[in-house]
Write an enzyme that holds these catalytic residues in place. Structure first.
Site, PDB file in Angstrom:
ATOM      1  N   ASP A  63       2.126   6.278 -10.025  1.00  0.00           N
ATOM      2  CA  ASP A  63       2.918   5.553  -9.044  1.00  0.00           C
ATOM      3  C   ASP A  63       1.927   4.792  -8.149  1.00  0.00           C
ATOM      4  OD1 ASP A  63       5.119   4.994  -7.165  1.00  0.00           O
ATOM      5  OD2 ASP A  63       4.145   6.498  -5.916  1.00  0.00           O
ATOM      6  N   ASP A  65       2.744   3.321  -4.319  1.00  0.00           N
ATOM      7  CA  ASP A  65       2.850   3.582  -2.885  1.00  0.00           C
ATOM      8  C   ASP A  65       2.713   5.070  -2.581  1.00  0.00           C
ATOM      9  OD1 ASP A  65       3.483   0.850  -1.925  1.00  0.00           O
ATOM     10  OD2 ASP A  65       5.237   1.106  -3.206  1.00  0.00           O
TER      11      ASP A  65
END
Length: 242
Positions: A63, A65
């Site tokens: 991922d 963020d």
């Protein structure tokens, strides 16, 4: 009163960026900003490497963020400058404004801060010869049509000392192909064996596809609400709030 409104809006934001169904926690985990950390299954770059000894190179995904980058500053800026006038969602309306996502893509996260903990993980996987993929719940730029080079992929190459540019998959928080979680399709698409992420959906997507999901702790000052690290009995990367 204003502070309470902001806190409430960030809590709502966590609901918006959580495409899959909610699942109650099954284990005693801990929140990053707690003073006392509960016993969970901590792992490090070294213990992950040891667990892969004798295993041929694999595909791993990350991922973005709060996993690869401290990027909250952009989202705080969006709340101030990309609201949709008279929108019933109020301070959260910027998340539905394509101009915000275009701005974020054009900035390419040059002002975000790379996380040192995942730098070490990426280096370990590169040393093993593993293949890396990036999967984000962000909405892509309105002009981007394909899985291709962007300013963000160039920034990630520089931040993480990658030997080559790695293109980014944008899910837009939309589950595909009958999956419950938005990243599941892309994890399956790239035949990933380990997925790293900070959200509950990251861990649940990995489980939906039947692979190993490792939790990255959110920064203490993230605008995203804290999640329970180890709440599903998953492995948690130690000291990964940094």
């Amino acid at each position: 009163m204003k502070k309470k409104v902001l806190v409430f809006s960030f809590l709502l934001s966590s609901i918006i960026f959580c495409a899959g169904p909610k699942v109650p926690y099954t284990n005693e985990g801990f929140y990053t900003n707690e003073q006392v950390q509960k016993p969970v299954h901590f792992v490090s770059a070294e213990t992950i490497r040891e667990s892969l000894e004798g295993v041929d190179p694999i595909n791993v995904s990350f991922d973005i963020d709060d996993t690869l980058l401290h990027s909250s500053g952009y989202f705080r800026y969006g709340q101030d400058y990309f609201q949709i006038p008279n929108d019933k969602r109020g301070e959260l309306s910027y998340l539905y404004n394509q101009k915000f996502w275009d701005y974020l893509a054009e900035m390419g996260d040059e002002h975000s801060i790379p996380k040192e903990s995942t730098k070490e993980i990426i280096k370990m996987h590169l040393d093993r010869g593993d293949h890396i993929f990036f999967i984000t719940g962000r909405t892509k730029h309105s002009k981007d049509k394909n899985y291709t080079s962007t300013k963000l992929s160039k920034t990630l190459k520089r931040f993480f000392d990658l030997p080559e540019e790695i293109y980014v998959e944008y899910t837009g928080e939309k589950p595909l192909d009958g999956f419950k979680y938005d990243k599941s399709y892309y994890i399956k698409k790239h035949d990933v064996s380990i997925h790293y992420g900070d959200s509950d959906d990251d861990i649940l997507a990995a489980r939906e596809v039947g692979i190993r999901g490792i939790r990255i702790q959110r920064a203490y000052n993230s605008t995203n609400p804290q999640k329970m690290n180890g709440g599903y009995g998953e492995e948690v990367l130690i000291n990964s709030a940094w």
